[in-house]
Every structure is written in structure tokens, then in C-alpha cells.
Design a protein around this motif. Structure first.
Motif, PDB file in Angstrom:
ATOM      1  N   CYS A 149      80.548  -2.237   1.958  1.00 20.42           N
ATOM      2  CA  CYS A 149      81.412  -3.224   1.316  1.00 20.42           C
ATOM      3  C   CYS A 149      82.326  -3.819   2.374  1.00 20.42           C
ATOM      4  O   CYS A 149      82.984  -3.091   3.124  1.00 20.42           O
ATOM      5  N   CYS A 150      82.377  -5.146   2.443  1.00 22.85           N
ATOM      6  CA  CYS A 150      83.152  -5.787   3.506  1.00 22.85           C
ATOM      7  C   CYS A 150      84.656  -5.668   3.288  1.00 22.85           C
ATOM      8  O   CYS A 150      85.442  -5.966   4.192  1.00 22.85           O
ATOM      9  N   ARG A 230      94.274  -7.774   4.434  1.00 23.62           N
ATOM     10  CA  ARG A 230      93.494  -7.135   5.492  1.00 23.62           C
ATOM     11  C   ARG A 230      92.258  -7.975   5.789  1.00 23.62           C
ATOM     12  O   ARG A 230      91.668  -8.582   4.886  1.00 23.62           O
ATOM     13  N   PRO A 231      91.811  -8.005   7.029  1.00 27.85           N
ATOM     14  CA  PRO A 231      90.576  -8.746   7.337  1.00 27.85           C
ATOM     15  C   PRO A 231      89.358  -8.024   6.767  1.00 27.85           C
ATOM     16  O   PRO A 231      89.317  -6.793   6.730  1.00 27.85           O
ATOM     17  N   ILE A 232      88.400  -8.791   6.304  1.00 25.08           N
ATOM     18  CA  ILE A 232      87.163  -8.178   5.844  1.00 25.08           C
ATOM     19  C   ILE A 232      86.341  -7.735   7.050  1.00 25.08           C
ATOM     20  O   ILE A 232      86.556  -8.200   8.179  1.00 25.08           O
ATOM     21  N   MET A 233      85.430  -6.828   6.825  1.00 25.06           N
ATOM     22  CA  MET A 233      84.496  -6.425   7.865  1.00 25.06           C
ATOM     23  C   MET A 233      83.483  -7.551   8.053  1.00 25.06           C
ATOM     24  O   MET A 233      82.835  -7.984   7.087  1.00 25.06           O
ATOM     25  N   LEU A 234      83.331  -8.034   9.261  1.00 24.92           N
ATOM     26  CA  LEU A 234      82.441  -9.156   9.523  1.00 24.92           C
ATOM     27  C   LEU A 234      80.999  -8.683   9.648  1.00 24.92           C
ATOM     28  O   LEU A 234      80.735  -7.608  10.201  1.00 24.92           O
ATOM     29  N   PRO A 235      80.063  -9.483   9.166  1.00 24.44           N
ATOM     30  CA  PRO A 235      78.651  -9.114   9.281  1.00 24.44           C
ATOM     31  C   PRO A 235      78.136  -9.348  10.694  1.00 24.44           C
ATOM     32  O   PRO A 235      78.734 -10.100  11.473  1.00 24.44           O
ATOM     33  N   ARG A 236      77.008  -8.733  11.009  1.00 26.53           N
ATOM     34  CA  ARG A 236      76.400  -8.911  12.330  1.00 26.53           C
ATOM     35  C   ARG A 236      75.493 -10.133  12.373  1.00 26.53           C
ATOM     36  O   ARG A 236      75.050 -10.556  13.436  1.00 26.53           O
ATOM     37  N   LYS A 237      75.204 -10.690  11.210  1.00 20.93           N
ATOM     38  CA  LYS A 237      74.471 -11.949  11.092  1.00 20.93           C
ATOM     39  C   LYS A 237      74.860 -12.551   9.746  1.00 20.93           C
ATOM     40  O   LYS A 237      75.430 -11.872   8.898  1.00 20.93           O
ATOM     41  N   PHE A 238      74.581 -13.842   9.575  1.00 18.18           N
ATOM     42  CA  PHE A 238      74.849 -14.521   8.310  1.00 18.18           C
ATOM     43  C   PHE A 238      76.328 -14.437   7.902  1.00 18.18           C
ATOM     44  O   PHE A 238      76.676 -13.986   6.807  1.00 18.18           O
TER      45      PHE A 238
END
Length: 255
Positions: A149-150, A230-238
Motif C-alpha cells: 500500500c503506497c 506524509r509522502p506516499i511510497m513511489l512506484p518503481r514504474k507507472f
């Protein structure tokens, strides 16, 4: 199928599907899913895994951060990447067609699981293609976030949802675009859909007025206020599209 030297369109579709749906840490020849598809399309697992890294070398989100895949992307790789990552609906349709074809020819290798429901008015092929398209979107979004979950980092796959940023009903063209998705827990997905939370322009968690007023509720506090700003967790693509997030803030968010 193509000759051993050249990759057919169907083979490239399989490789692009796997690139979209496979976390970066699992893009290797030992991945059982890569082995399974390699056997069906008549390529070695190593060759198929290498093709995934070639697609990584074409992905702007990868190259913009200084990361890169192999440098051996062919002209055919480039052409299919440019064609289909600008038209996710077409990509999902071609994936559905290829998967459905393989499922018919290799039923022991491919299982297409359908919901238990009536198919009145729909052909089985149409239903299967719809399910594969939905599966593609979910797998592409969740794998981009490494199945976490981001917002919270929760990683129980059964409790994760590929949440549409622009609602499904509002944008037919981007229903299957992974950049129109966030990986959220089931609870945060529901809150996002209802406009109780949103994501800011700088990718931080926003709470609606209603949720902020419930700060003294310990359950609401632990589930939502803990993550405010809080910043969301960024994806590694898309990465989530900024325009889609703005649409959600303007048209869905209750802030």
C-alpha cells in the motif's frame, strides 16, 4: 510463431505483459511465471527475461532516474513499446487475445478463472478478455508498488486494491492505464473512492474536512491522521499521472 531469430508480435506482447506485471526484483529467468510463458511461446526463460530488461531500457520512468535495462532493445521492441504504452486499452485487448489463444492451445499451462455468474448476452471470449484486462491492470499497478500500500506500506496481497484515480466510469480510455492507479489497502481504497482522502500535487496524503474533524477517534486517528501530509511510497514504474490526481482532487475529494 516467429523464427528463433525474430520475435513475433504475439511473443513481444507476452514480454510486454510480463514487464508490466512483474516487480523489478523478479524479472529473472528463475521466476516461475517467466518460465511458464517462455515454454509456451517457444523461447528460453533467459531470452524472455532479457526481453523484459530491454523494455526497461525504453521506460522513461526508469531512464529518468539514471537506472536502465540492457541496451539491446530492437527496433521491433521500440515500435511496440511506443504503440502500446500510448494506448493501454489496445494493449490489454492484445494481451487478452494472446492469453486466450494460449489458454485454448495449452489448457494445462494457462488457467483463466472466471467469476461464478451468468454470461447471458456475452460470449465466453468477451468475458474472458474483460477478466484478463482487469487482471492486467491490477497486476501492473500492484507490481509497480512492490505489492505494498503506497500510504501504509501494508503488504498483504489479498487486502490490496489497484485503485483507480480517475473513476472507472469517468474515463473509458484510461481504465486500464497503470498510471491511473494507486496500490492501496482495501480500507484506503474505499476512502479514496469516497473522496475522504486524496493525494496532493507533491504526492502527500490529504485528509478531507470530515476526516480531520474526527481526529479524536482513536481508530480514525491510527488509520488516517497518522499518515496526513506524509509522502506516499513511489512506484518503481507507472508513476501516478499528475493530471489524474488533480482530477480526483477537483471532482472526487471532499476537502
Amino acid at each position: 510463431m516467429a523464427t528463433r531469430e525474430g520475435w513475433s508480435r504475439g511473443q513481444l506482447i507476452v514480454a510486454l505483459k510480463l514487464y508490466c506485471e512483474t516487480p523489478f526484483g523478479k524479472m529473472h529467468a528463475r521466476n516461475p511465471e517467466i518460465v511458464r510463458y517462455a515454454n509456451v511461446i517457444g523461447r528460453s526463460p533467459s531470452a524472455l527475461a532479457m526481453k523484459l530488461t530491454n523494455f526497461a531500457s525504453l521506460d522513461p520512468q526508469i531512464t529518468s532516474t539514471g537506472r536502465h535495462g540492457l541496451r539491446g532493445a530492437s527496433q521491433a521492441d521500440r515500435e511496440i513499446w511506443e504503440e502500446l504504452t500510448s494506448n493501454w486499452k489496445q494493449l490489454a485487448q492484445e494481451i487478452a487475445a494472446v492469453d486466450f489463444s494460449f489458454a485454448n492451445r495449452h489448457p494445462t499451462n494457462f488457467e483463466v478463472k472466471l467469476d461464478a455468474q451468468s454470461y447471458v448476452g456475452e460470449t465466453k471470449s468477451t468475458v474472458v478478455q474483460a477478466r484478463i484486462g482487469q487482471s492486467f491492470f491490477r497486476n501492473a499497478v500492484l507490481s509497480a508498488y512492490d505489492f505494498k500500500c503506497c500510504i501504509t506500506g501494508m503488504s498483504v496481497a489479498e487486502l490490496l486494491v489497484a485503485s483507480h484515480i480517475v473513476p472507472w466510469k469517468d474515463d473509458r480510455a484510461n481504465r486500464l492505464n497503470p498510471r491511473n492507479g494507486l496500490c492501496l489497502s482495501a480500507m484506503h481504497d474505499r476512502a479514496f473512492d469516497l473522496g475522504l482522502i486524496a493525494i496532493s500535487q507533491d504526492l502527500r496524503v490529504l485528509l478531507s474536512t470530515r476526516v480531520r474533524r474526527m481526529r479524536h477517534d482513536p481508530n480514525i486517528n491510527s488509520a488516517f491522521h497518522t499518515y496526513e501530509d506524509r509522502p506516499i511510497m513511489l512506484p518503481r514504474k507507472f508513476a501516478p499521472d499528475a493530471g489524474f490526481l488533480e482530477y480526483h482532487r477537483r471532482n472526487v475529494f471532499l476537502g
